[in-house]
Design an enzyme around this catalytic site. Structure first.
Site, short mmCIF file in Angstrom:
data_model
loop_
_atom_site.label_atom_id
_atom_site.label_comp_id
_atom_site.label_asym_id
_atom_site.label_seq_id
_atom_site.Cartn_x
_atom_site.Cartn_y
_atom_site.Cartn_z
N GLU A 145 0.83 -1.21 0.00
CA GLU A 145 0.00 0.00 0.00
C GLU A 145 0.86 1.26 0.00
OE1 GLU A 145 -2.88 -0.07 3.19
OE2 GLU A 145 -4.06 -1.62 2.20
N GLU A 198 -6.10 -7.47 -1.06
CA GLU A 198 -6.45 -7.37 0.37
C GLU A 198 -7.76 -6.63 0.51
OE1 GLU A 198 -3.32 -5.85 3.09
OE2 GLU A 198 -4.93 -4.73 4.09
C1 IDC Z 1 -2.93 -4.05 10.32
C2 IDC Z 1 -3.16 -5.24 11.23
C3 IDC Z 1 -2.80 -4.88 12.65
C4 IDC Z 1 -1.38 -4.35 12.67
C5 IDC Z 1 -1.18 -3.24 11.69
C6 IDC Z 1 0.28 -2.88 11.69
O1 IDC Z 1 -4.50 -5.67 11.12
O2 IDC Z 1 -2.91 -6.01 13.49
O3 IDC Z 1 -1.08 -3.88 13.98
O4 IDC Z 1 -1.59 -3.63 10.40
O5 IDC Z 1 0.71 -2.15 10.67
C7 IDC Z 1 -4.08 -2.30 5.68
C8 IDC Z 1 -2.73 -2.90 5.70
C9 IDC Z 1 -2.59 -3.92 6.79
C10 IDC Z 1 -3.36 -3.50 8.04
C11 IDC Z 1 -4.83 -3.45 7.69
C12 IDC Z 1 -5.74 -3.11 8.88
O6 IDC Z 1 -2.34 -3.45 4.45
O7 IDC Z 1 -1.22 -4.09 7.08
O8 IDC Z 1 -3.14 -4.48 9.02
N1 IDC Z 1 -5.03 -2.50 6.61
O9 IDC Z 1 -5.43 -1.84 9.38
N2 IDC Z 1 -4.57 -1.47 4.79
C13 IDC Z 1 -5.79 -1.09 5.15
C14 IDC Z 1 -6.11 -1.74 6.32
#
Ligand code: IDC
Length: 469
Positions: free
Chosen positions: A299, A391
């Site tokens: 991202e 994702e």
């Molecule tokens: C989130 C995980 C969380 C972690 C965080 C750390 O769910 O447990 O602490 O990342 O960076 C994304 C990202 C993905 C995120 C997820 C939810 O690709 O890494 O994971 N998210 O926030 N993009 C949109 C949402």
């Protein structure tokens, strides 16, 4: 097999000189000329796939039409992309799409098609652009003796195997779709791991068996964070673990998306050297495998499309050098929102696409946060760009909050209709509502349906329905 044809036909001199007078004719005809690089990229019994690179060697064009003639009318364009294709007798015509209408002097555009053939050499001749012949060869002479059975190893028509991988084989991008070896547009549905640095224990024989056999997942996305105690802290361990999971997916007949999970910092160029090192290693290791798809930046955020494109154009050649035929997925601006979360849109990509073939673009959504305006962007963008939802979450973009069943259903219906592949965040027992497994599941070792969260149950009910490969 490659054929290059070049011509610069100066149609009407633009400058006339005499001793003291330089005359520039008022209405000089535009200089026109073109070069075509035509290559048969794949061939099998009864069919073939060709890439056609058109280069404008004349003045700027604001619309164009390419014509060429097959050796006989037994060759037919079946499905083309990046242009509107038609055929009359042995002559095929490709007319510009909206977004590649303008061709500046020296600019190129890549088209392609799959075709059927009665067995003769399908290399066409007599290329012309807007009626001007493209002549002269700059590349290796075309092979004139190839037949479908003697060129390389013809891909076997996938027999309806009992796994997604057996049924589809090596994938490629065809127009805006993901296609299988038989050139049929397909959709893959599966799950993303959580960060391997935190949830590695969730990916074992029992959990992957459940994913393949009970969920009937087509796809495992392997989320390898680069920062946050990820790859940068121990490249050898993470590279090895990713390769191991690719093999686990392959054994179970699933595709594997290798996700270089950049997130913070948002500019993928920060990790450019790491990406080159990592992808050189995983592409070399997995080149012979048919189940691998490379996702080069999860991202991108706080960064322009041109910076992302620059990163992609440096990483993709590293992958291609080792594994030339795999699909590569490129992250997009604004957390892979096609720019929408940054107040932009897909237009910047359509107008300035990554200079590479066999690629797709990433779109991510979190159903409780991203709704109608994002769905209309995807509907519109999907007519021009090959998209892959590597994702998505059923909840808010934090990965937590309440499940939004209505929005998730609207999204998945749309993706099914457009045949856009997807992976859900996450196949893990993280203590957050986006996780499919209840906390404690991975320590317990039972991955039955009794361990699913509300999100897990909803997503499994969608993924486990029969595929239409
Ligand atoms: C989130 C995980 C969380 C972690 C965080 C750390 O769910 O447990 O602490 O990342 O960076 C994304 C990202 C993905 C995120 C997820 C939810 O690709 O890494 O994971 N998210 O926030 N993009 C949109 C949402």
């Amino acid at each position: 097999m490659k054929r290059s044809i070049a011509a610069l036909a100066a149609a009407g001199a633009t400058v006339l000189g005499s001793a003291a007078v330089l005359v520039v004719p008022h209405a000089a005809a535009a200089a026109q000329g073109c070069r075509v690089d035509y290559s048969v990229t794949n061939q099998w019994q009864g069919g073939f796939q060709a890439g056609v690179k058109v280069t404008n060697l004349g003045d700027a064009l604001s619309g164009w039409s390419l014509r060429f003639t097959f050796p006989d009318a037994g060759q037919k364009v079946a499905q083309g992309w990046n242009a509107t294709w038609s055929q009359s007798g042995a002559t095929a015509t490709a007319t510009n799409a909206d977004w590649n209408r303008a061709l500046a002097p020296g600019a190129s555009t890549d088209l392609g098609f799959t075709g059927t053939t009665t067995g003769a050499n399908p290399v066409p001749a007599a290329f012309s652009l807007n009626g001007v012949t493209c002549t002269g060869s700059t590349g290796p002479a075309p092979t004139t003796t190839s037949t479908p059975t003697t060129t390389g190893t013809p891909p076997t028509t996938p027999s309806p195997g009992d796994t997604p991988l057996a049924a589809n084989g090596q994938l490629h991008v065809c127009g805006v779709h993901l296609c299988n070896e038989a050139n049929r547009a397909i959709q893959l549905r599966g799950m993303s791991t959580h960060g391997l640095q935190w949830f590695d224990s969730c990916y074992n024989d029992a959990s992957l068996d459940a994913l393949a056999k009970d969920w009937h997942a087509d796809l495992l996305r392997i989320a390898m964070y680069v920062q946050e105690k990820g790859y940068e802290t121990n490249p050898a361990w993470f590279t090895d673990r990713v390769n191991g999971l690719v093999g686990e997916a392959e054994e179970r007949g699933m595709y594997a998306v290798i996700d270089f999970h950049t997130l913070t910092p948002g500019d993928p160029n920060y990790n450019l050297d790491r990406a080159k090192t990592f992808f050189a290693a995983v592409a070399a290791r997995n080149a012979a495998r048919k189940n691998v798809i490379y996702e080069i930046a999860n991202e991108p955020n706080g960064v322009s499309w041109s910076a992302i494109k620059n990163y992609a154009e440096q990483v993709i050649p590293v992958i291609r050098a080792a594994d030339p035929d795999a699909v590569v997925i490129v992250g997009t601006r604004g957390w892979s929102s096609l720019g929408v979360s940054d107040g932009s849109s897909e237009t910047e990509i359509v107008n300035n696409p990554v200079n590479a073939t066999n690629i797709m673009y990433t779109f991510h959504f979190y159903a409780a946060s991203h709704k109608d305006n994002y769905r209309s962007t995807v509907s519109r963008a999907a007519t021009k760009l090959p998209l892959f939802v590597t994702e998505f979450g059923t909840v808010t973009a934090t990965g937590g909050g309440a499940l939004d069943q209505a929005s998730t259903t609207a999204w998945l219906d749309l993706l099914d209709q457009l045949k856009i592949s997807y992976a859900n965040w996450t196949y893990s027992d993280a203590d957050e509502s986006s996780a499919a497994l209840r906390p404690g599941t991975c320590a317990g070792g039972d991955y039955g349906t009794g361990t699913l969260t509300a999100s897990g149950a909803l997503v499994r009910s969608r993924i486990s329905t029969p595929d239409s490969f």
